[in-house]
Design a protein around this motif. Structure first.
Motif, PDB file in Angstrom:
ATOM      1  N   ASP A 216       0.818  -1.215   0.000  1.00 19.79           N
ATOM      2  CA  ASP A 216       0.000   0.000   0.000  1.00 19.79           C
ATOM      3  C   ASP A 216       0.853   1.267   0.000  1.00 19.79           C
ATOM      4  N   GLY A 217       2.168   1.106  -0.075  1.00 23.11           N
ATOM      5  CA  GLY A 217       3.041   2.275  -0.110  1.00 23.11           C
ATOM      6  C   GLY A 217       3.349   2.859   1.248  1.00 23.11           C
ATOM      7  N   GLU A 218       2.649   2.437   2.301  1.00 26.44           N
ATOM      8  CA  GLU A 218       2.866   2.995   3.637  1.00 26.44           C
ATOM      9  C   GLU A 218       3.416   1.954   4.604  1.00 26.44           C
ATOM     10  N   SER A 219       2.706   0.840   4.727  1.00 21.58           N
ATOM     11  CA  SER A 219       3.088  -0.151   5.736  1.00 21.58           C
ATOM     12  C   SER A 219       3.915  -1.286   5.164  1.00 21.58           C
ATOM     13  N   GLY A 220       4.523  -1.072   4.019  1.00 21.21           N
ATOM     14  CA  GLY A 220       5.379  -2.101   3.445  1.00 21.21           C
ATOM     15  C   GLY A 220       4.606  -3.079   2.579  1.00 21.21           C
ATOM     16  N   GLU A 221       5.061  -4.297   2.609  1.00 23.21           N
ATOM     17  CA  GLU A 221       4.524  -5.317   1.723  1.00 23.21           C
ATOM     18  C   GLU A 221       4.012  -6.503   2.529  1.00 23.21           C
ATOM     19  N   ARG A 222       2.864  -7.022   2.124  1.00 22.67           N
ATOM     20  CA  ARG A 222       2.305  -8.238   2.722  1.00 22.67           C
ATOM     21  C   ARG A 222       2.428  -9.371   1.717  1.00 22.67           C
ATOM     22  N   LEU A 223       2.621 -10.586   2.228  1.00 20.12           N
ATOM     23  CA  LEU A 223       2.639 -11.769   1.384  1.00 20.12           C
ATOM     24  C   LEU A 223       1.421 -12.612   1.746  1.00 20.12           C
ATOM     25  N   LEU A 224       0.524 -12.803   0.783  1.00 26.28           N
ATOM     26  CA  LEU A 224      -0.704 -13.562   1.008  1.00 26.28           C
ATOM     27  C   LEU A 224      -0.698 -14.800   0.123  1.00 26.28           C
ATOM     28  N   PRO A 225      -0.930 -15.971   0.698  1.00 22.74           N
ATOM     29  CA  PRO A 225      -0.979 -17.180  -0.133  1.00 22.74           C
ATOM     30  C   PRO A 225      -2.158 -17.118  -1.093  1.00 22.74           C
ATOM     31  N   PHE A 226      -1.924 -17.477  -2.331  1.00 24.91           N
ATOM     32  CA  PHE A 226      -2.979 -17.463  -3.350  1.00 24.91           C
ATOM     33  C   PHE A 226      -3.662 -18.826  -3.332  1.00 24.91           C
ATOM     34  N   VAL A 227      -4.456 -19.032  -2.283  1.00 26.10           N
ATOM     35  CA  VAL A 227      -5.204 -20.273  -2.084  1.00 26.10           C
ATOM     36  C   VAL A 227      -6.659 -19.908  -1.786  1.00 26.10           C
ATOM     37  N   ALA A 228      -7.561 -20.865  -2.001  1.00 26.38           N
ATOM     38  CA  ALA A 228      -8.998 -20.609  -1.863  1.00 26.38           C
ATOM     39  C   ALA A 228      -9.395 -20.160  -0.459  1.00 26.38           C
ATOM     40  N   ALA A 229      -8.687 -20.619   0.573  1.00 29.47           N
ATOM     41  CA  ALA A 229      -9.031 -20.229   1.942  1.00 29.47           C
ATOM     42  C   ALA A 229      -8.741 -18.751   2.201  1.00 29.47           C
ATOM     43  N   VAL A 230      -7.850 -18.157   1.431  1.00 26.15           N
ATOM     44  CA  VAL A 230      -7.480 -16.747   1.608  1.00 26.15           C
ATOM     45  C   VAL A 230      -8.115 -15.871   0.527  1.00 26.15           C
ATOM     46  N   VAL A 231      -7.955 -16.259  -0.720  1.00 26.23           N
ATOM     47  CA  VAL A 231      -8.493 -15.482  -1.842  1.00 26.23           C
ATOM     48  C   VAL A 231      -9.920 -15.958  -2.108  1.00 26.23           C
ATOM     49  N   LEU A 232     -10.883 -15.123  -1.722  1.00 24.76           N
ATOM     50  CA  LEU A 232     -12.288 -15.502  -1.825  1.00 24.76           C
ATOM     51  C   LEU A 232     -12.892 -15.177  -3.181  1.00 24.76           C
ATOM     52  N   ASP A 233     -12.448 -14.092  -3.795  1.00 28.86           N
ATOM     53  CA  ASP A 233     -13.036 -13.667  -5.058  1.00 28.86           C
ATOM     54  C   ASP A 233     -12.060 -12.790  -5.819  1.00 28.86           C
ATOM     55  N   VAL A 234     -11.963 -13.023  -7.124  1.00 27.34           N
ATOM     56  CA  VAL A 234     -11.183 -12.176  -8.016  1.00 27.34           C
ATOM     57  C   VAL A 234     -12.160 -11.598  -9.033  1.00 27.34           C
TER      58      VAL A 234
END
Length: 168
Positions: free
Chosen positions: A135-153
């Motif tokens: 987000d340019g402020e709080s750095g970078e997050r790493l999120l697993p690209f799996v169904a339990a995390v990514v609900l909708d694209v």
């Protein structure tokens, strides 16, 4: 231009190149008639179209023969170049499949409608792909690209909905 991989070395004397693939189905590239070759940072107009003569998977790399790469010297000259194709040349994706290039820049929001930032890139790991979100402020997050995390694209809305809290 959608980047598919990177030319990492020359192979043999006849101009074959070894390509490190960035996609999960690199052998599908052999069905393409042409590849485009360019350098990182090149404008799409500077990428050079090359006829693909042969492509085969060898271990985790592709061995490819391009029409205008006649010998080892020519193959060594394009070492480090990226291989890509225009987005329109790629086959359509199936339901719940996405080209990584289509995900870049999408806004990521959690189930509480809090913005986590935008997708900066993806990382391939043995277990699953990982979204790099910043987000340019709080750095970078790493999120697993799996169904339990990514609900909708939602490509039309340029948004990804995730099960992830802002303080994780």
């Amino acid at each position: 231009m959608v980047v598919l991989g990177k030319i990492v070395a020359a192979c043999g004397l006849q101009g074959e190149v070894r390509v490190h693939p960035f996609a999960d189905d690199p052998l599908a590239w052999s069905r393409l008639t042409h590849w485009w070759v360019g350098r990182e940072g090149d404008a799409p107009g500077l990428w050079r179209q090359m006829k693909l003569l042969r492509c085969q998977l060898h271990n985790d790399l592709l061995l490819a023969r391009l029409a205008c790469v006649a010998d080892r010297t020519a193959a060594e000259a394009i070492r480090g170049a990226l291989v890509g194709v225009p987005r329109a040349a790629l086959p359509p994706t199936a339901t719940d499949e996405y080209y990584w290039a289509d995900l870049l820049g999408l806004e990521v929001r959690n189930t509480r409608e809090q913005s986590l930032g935008r997708i900066l890139g993806l990382i391939e790991t043995p277990a699953n792909a990982v979204l790099r979100v910043g987000d340019g402020e709080s750095g970078e997050r790493l999120l697993p690209f799996v169904a339990a995390v990514v609900l909708d694209v939602d490509l039309a809305e340029r948004r990804v909905r995730v099960e992830w809290e802002t303080d994780w």
